[in-house]
Design a protein around this motif. Structure first.
Motif, PDB file in Angstrom:
ATOM      1  N   THR A   1       0.825  -1.208   0.000  1.00  0.00           N
ATOM      2  CA  THR A   1       0.000   0.000   0.000  1.00  0.00           C
ATOM      3  C   THR A   1       0.863   1.264   0.000  1.00  0.00           C
ATOM      4  OG1 THR A   1      -0.256  -0.357   2.387  1.00  0.00           O
ATOM      5  CG2 THR A   1      -2.093  -0.986   0.961  1.00  0.00           C
ATOM      6  N   ILE A   2       2.053   1.176   0.592  1.00  0.00           N
ATOM      7  CA  ILE A   2       2.976   2.320   0.498  1.00  0.00           C
ATOM      8  C   ILE A   2       3.379   2.523  -0.962  1.00  0.00           C
ATOM      9  CG2 ILE A   2       5.237   3.209   1.165  1.00  0.00           C
ATOM     10  CD1 ILE A   2       4.948   1.654   3.808  1.00  0.00           C
ATOM     11  N   LEU A   3       3.668   1.432  -1.648  1.00  0.00           N
ATOM     12  CA  LEU A   3       3.996   1.506  -3.074  1.00  0.00           C
ATOM     13  C   LEU A   3       2.839   2.108  -3.868  1.00  0.00           C
ATOM     14  CD1 LEU A   3       5.715   0.733  -5.583  1.00  0.00           C
ATOM     15  CD2 LEU A   3       4.672  -1.555  -5.466  1.00  0.00           C
ATOM     16  N   ALA A   4       1.618   1.657  -3.593  1.00  0.00           N
ATOM     17  CA  ALA A   4       0.452   2.177  -4.314  1.00  0.00           C
ATOM     18  C   ALA A   4       0.262   3.668  -4.037  1.00  0.00           C
ATOM     19  CB  ALA A   4      -0.798   1.399  -3.909  1.00  0.00           C
ATOM     20  N   ALA A   5       0.418   4.073  -2.786  1.00  0.00           N
ATOM     21  CA  ALA A   5       0.253   5.490  -2.434  1.00  0.00           C
ATOM     22  C   ALA A   5       1.310   6.348  -3.125  1.00  0.00           C
ATOM     23  CB  ALA A   5       0.342   5.658  -0.915  1.00  0.00           C
ATOM     24  N   PHE A   6       2.538   5.851  -3.169  1.00  0.00           N
ATOM     25  CA  PHE A   6       3.607   6.637  -3.792  1.00  0.00           C
ATOM     26  C   PHE A   6       3.373   6.780  -5.299  1.00  0.00           C
ATOM     27  CE2 PHE A   6       7.841   7.161  -5.720  1.00  0.00           C
ATOM     28  CZ  PHE A   6       8.203   8.347  -5.097  1.00  0.00           C
ATOM     29  N   LYS A   7       2.970   5.690  -5.937  1.00  0.00           N
ATOM     30  CA  LYS A   7       2.703   5.771  -7.382  1.00  0.00           C
ATOM     31  C   LYS A   7       1.580   6.767  -7.676  1.00  0.00           C
ATOM     32  CE  LYS A   7       4.195   1.209  -9.008  1.00  0.00           C
ATOM     33  NZ  LYS A   7       3.726  -0.099  -9.518  1.00  0.00           N
ATOM     34  N   LYS A   8       0.536   6.743  -6.871  1.00  0.00           N
ATOM     35  CA  LYS A   8      -0.561   7.694  -7.060  1.00  0.00           C
ATOM     36  C   LYS A   8      -0.054   9.128  -6.886  1.00  0.00           C
ATOM     37  CE  LYS A   8      -4.678   5.054  -5.700  1.00  0.00           C
ATOM     38  NZ  LYS A   8      -5.881   5.085  -4.829  1.00  0.00           N
ATOM     39  N   ALA A   9       0.761   9.339  -5.884  1.00  0.00           N
ATOM     40  CA  ALA A   9       1.297  10.678  -5.624  1.00  0.00           C
ATOM     41  C   ALA A   9       2.144  11.157  -6.800  1.00  0.00           C
ATOM     42  CB  ALA A   9       2.127  10.674  -4.339  1.00  0.00           C
ATOM     43  N   VAL A  10       3.000  10.283  -7.306  1.00  0.00           N
ATOM     44  CA  VAL A  10       3.863  10.661  -8.438  1.00  0.00           C
ATOM     45  C   VAL A  10       3.023  10.990  -9.666  1.00  0.00           C
ATOM     46  CG1 VAL A  10       5.589   9.798 -10.069  1.00  0.00           C
ATOM     47  CG2 VAL A  10       5.880   9.408  -7.615  1.00  0.00           C
ATOM     48  N   GLN A  11       2.015  10.155  -9.941  1.00  0.00           N
ATOM     49  CA  GLN A  11       1.166  10.419 -11.110  1.00  0.00           C
ATOM     50  C   GLN A  11       0.493  11.788 -10.985  1.00  0.00           C
ATOM     51  OE1 GLN A  11       0.481   8.508 -14.134  1.00  0.00           O
ATOM     52  NE2 GLN A  11      -0.234  10.601 -14.535  1.00  0.00           N
ATOM     53  N   GLU A  12      -0.017  12.099  -9.807  1.00  0.00           N
ATOM     54  CA  GLU A  12      -0.689  13.393  -9.624  1.00  0.00           C
ATOM     55  C   GLU A  12       0.299  14.547  -9.698  1.00  0.00           C
ATOM     56  OE1 GLU A  12      -3.338  13.510  -6.281  1.00  0.00           O
ATOM     57  OE2 GLU A  12      -4.324  11.638  -6.831  1.00  0.00           O
ATOM     58  N   LEU A  13       1.506  14.346  -9.205  1.00  0.00           N
ATOM     59  CA  LEU A  13       2.521  15.409  -9.295  1.00  0.00           C
ATOM     60  C   LEU A  13       2.945  15.616 -10.750  1.00  0.00           C
ATOM     61  CD1 LEU A  13       4.595  14.454  -6.140  1.00  0.00           C
ATOM     62  CD2 LEU A  13       3.313  16.576  -6.463  1.00  0.00           C
ATOM     63  N   ILE A  14       2.983  14.544 -11.509  1.00  0.00           N
ATOM     64  CA  ILE A  14       3.269  14.677 -12.947  1.00  0.00           C
ATOM     65  C   ILE A  14       2.122  15.429 -13.622  1.00  0.00           C
ATOM     66  CG2 ILE A  14       3.496  13.389 -15.117  1.00  0.00           C
ATOM     67  CD1 ILE A  14       5.023  11.240 -13.502  1.00  0.00           C
ATOM     68  N   ASP A  15       0.894  15.108 -13.244  1.00  0.00           N
ATOM     69  CA  ASP A  15      -0.273  15.835 -13.776  1.00  0.00           C
ATOM     70  C   ASP A  15      -0.184  17.327 -13.476  1.00  0.00           C
ATOM     71  OD1 ASP A  15      -1.294  13.451 -14.664  1.00  0.00           O
ATOM     72  OD2 ASP A  15      -2.729  13.220 -13.015  1.00  0.00           O
ATOM     73  N   GLU A  16       0.423  17.649 -12.337  1.00  0.00           N
ATOM     74  CA  GLU A  16       0.532  19.055 -11.922  1.00  0.00           C
ATOM     75  C   GLU A  16       1.744  19.753 -12.531  1.00  0.00           C
ATOM     76  OE1 GLU A  16       0.349  19.142  -7.647  1.00  0.00           O
ATOM     77  OE2 GLU A  16      -1.543  18.016  -7.601  1.00  0.00           O
ATOM     78  N   GLY A  17       2.564  19.001 -13.306  1.00  0.00           N
ATOM     79  CA  GLY A  17       3.625  19.679 -14.041  1.00  0.00           C
ATOM     80  C   GLY A  17       5.051  19.250 -13.763  1.00  0.00           C
ATOM     81  N   ILE A  18       5.263  18.374 -12.765  1.00  0.00           N
ATOM     82  CA  ILE A  18       6.633  17.903 -12.510  1.00  0.00           C
ATOM     83  C   ILE A  18       6.958  16.808 -13.526  1.00  0.00           C
ATOM     84  CG2 ILE A  18       8.173  16.809 -10.851  1.00  0.00           C
ATOM     85  CD1 ILE A  18       6.475  17.984  -8.614  1.00  0.00           C
ATOM     86  N   LYS A  19       8.094  16.930 -14.176  1.00  0.00           N
ATOM     87  CA  LYS A  19       8.468  15.944 -15.193  1.00  0.00           C
ATOM     88  C   LYS A  19       8.892  14.624 -14.543  1.00  0.00           C
ATOM     89  CE  LYS A  19      10.015  19.370 -18.553  1.00  0.00           C
ATOM     90  NZ  LYS A  19      11.172  19.895 -19.337  1.00  0.00           N
ATOM     91  N   LYS A  20       8.503  13.535 -15.184  1.00  0.00           N
ATOM     92  CA  LYS A  20       8.844  12.203 -14.648  1.00  0.00           C
ATOM     93  C   LYS A  20      10.353  12.053 -14.477  1.00  0.00           C
ATOM     94  CE  LYS A  20       8.446   7.266 -15.846  1.00  0.00           C
ATOM     95  NZ  LYS A  20       9.811   6.940 -16.283  1.00  0.00           N
ATOM     96  N   GLU A  21      11.117  12.574 -15.448  1.00  0.00           N
ATOM     97  CA  GLU A  21      12.572  12.416 -15.387  1.00  0.00           C
ATOM     98  C   GLU A  21      13.210  13.237 -14.270  1.00  0.00           C
ATOM     99  OE1 GLU A  21      10.781  13.351 -17.982  1.00  0.00           O
ATOM    100  OE2 GLU A  21      11.626  15.069 -19.051  1.00  0.00           O
ATOM    101  N   ASN A  22      12.437  14.107 -13.630  1.00  0.00           N
ATOM    102  CA  ASN A  22      12.990  14.896 -12.534  1.00  0.00           C
ATOM    103  C   ASN A  22      12.833  14.210 -11.178  1.00  0.00           C
ATOM    104  OD1 ASN A  22      13.956  16.880 -14.168  1.00  0.00           O
ATOM    105  ND2 ASN A  22      12.374  18.387 -13.695  1.00  0.00           N
ATOM    106  N   PHE A  23      12.199  13.045 -11.155  1.00  0.00           N
ATOM    107  CA  PHE A  23      12.132  12.269  -9.912  1.00  0.00           C
ATOM    108  C   PHE A  23      13.338  11.339  -9.838  1.00  0.00           C
ATOM    109  CE2 PHE A  23       7.621  13.311 -10.336  1.00  0.00           C
ATOM    110  CZ  PHE A  23       7.246  13.562  -9.031  1.00  0.00           C
ATOM    111  N   VAL A  24      13.944  11.282  -8.656  1.00  0.00           N
ATOM    112  CA  VAL A  24      14.984  10.284  -8.383  1.00  0.00           C
ATOM    113  C   VAL A  24      14.672   9.664  -7.026  1.00  0.00           C
ATOM    114  CG1 VAL A  24      17.440   9.793  -8.109  1.00  0.00           C
ATOM    115  CG2 VAL A  24      16.713  11.614  -9.652  1.00  0.00           C
TER     116      VAL A  24
END
Length: 283
Positions: free
Chosen positions: A24-47
């Motif tokens: 569930t931590i994995l699921a929550a993090f993936k959801k958060a990343v998807q929404e942050l990408i929707d808000e304009g953060i580029k996927k390649e800027n996550f590490v």
């Protein structure tokens, strides 16, 4: 308009125990990343970084730039990555054993210098990968492979430590509340400074706390985030040792403060990743 749905899955075989809170931590993090990408953060800027332990396998299951560090060392790796390119969103995953035992000094100093990274602790309160030794947050009396007659040590409260160390974003999440945890993670990633979430996570194999947490966890609302005294009061309502009778375990964002960050103070407007030569920094 929402960005295109990003495939964050990988082909790695998942080896977590069925029912593990890591799912569930994995699921929550993936959801958060998807929404942050929707808000304009580029996927390649996550590490993302991790160390050793069940929690650290998480980077194998997320299709993002990642780095696997030595045991207890994902925070220092995250700090180095952030200093190399301050534009990145760097998230370190770690278990309670790796962070509160092996890596405790790195946690304290990252909080003290307020470097802009996010630390997510999968706190199942034992060394699960090595089949159940006690850690710094195991309750007194914990029976495991290294303490067959029960640990004589009392646990410490990591949120109290973070408040005293200077962390500017302190929260507690619960793996049993995915959307709430997702929102905490989004806030932590967007925070300008050191953000820390201690995530309570049942370990179904060696310390199954599901029933206890489901009864005790209580969501915090409308607290004054910049008031240290109030944050301390919330943090101390549960001491990681007892159920305190009818007392609840507060979960949510306890403290948030705006403060200059380490990489900004040191690098100013320099971005080493965009220079041909290593910049000479005057201290």
């Amino acid at each position: 308009m929402p960005a295109k749905k990003i495939n964050l899955n990988t082909k790695a075989k998942n080896t977590w125990c069925p029912g593990c809170g890591n799912f569930t931590i994995l699921a929550a993090f993936k959801k958060a990343v998807q929404e942050l990408i929707d808000e304009g953060i580029k996927k390649e800027n996550f590490v993302i970084t991790s160390g050793i332990g069940c929690s650290s396998k998480i980077i194998d299951y997320i299709n993002l730039n990642s780095f696997s560090a030595l045991h207890g060392r994902p925070i220092t790796s995250a700090e180095g990555i952030k200093m190399g390119n301050p534009n990145l969103k760097v998230v370190a995953f770690q278990g309670d054993g790796g962070c509160y035992n092996e890596g405790i000094s790195h946690l304290i100093h990252a909080a003290k210098r307020n470097i802009d990274i996010t630390v997510l602790i999968h706190n199942n309160r034992n060394f699960a990968l090595t089949t159940g030794q006690f850690t710094a947050t195991s309750p007194q009396g914990f029976v495991g492979k290294s303490t067959p007659e029960g640990s004589i040590e009392k646990p410490f409260n990591p949120l109290k430590l973070m408040l005293d160390s200077g962390a500017t974003f302190i929260a507690r999440g619960y793996s049993g509340k995915i959307n709430h945890l997702k929102n905490l993670i989004k806030q932590a990633v967007k925070h300008q400074g050191f953000s820390f979430i201690d995530i309570l996570q049942p370990c179904v194999s060696f310390f199954d706390t599901r029933e206890f947490y489901n009864k005790k966890v209580s969501l915090v609302k409308n607290n004054k985030l910049s008031v240290k005294k109030q944050a301390q009061s919330l943090i101390e309502k549960w001491d990681y040792q007892k159920d305190n009778g009818q007392a609840k375990i507060p979960v949510g964002l306890f403290y948030k403060l705006k403060k200059s960050t380490y990489e900004k103070d040191l690098l100013k407007d320099l971005n080493p990743s965009k220079r041909d030569k290593i910049p000479q920094i005057k201290i």
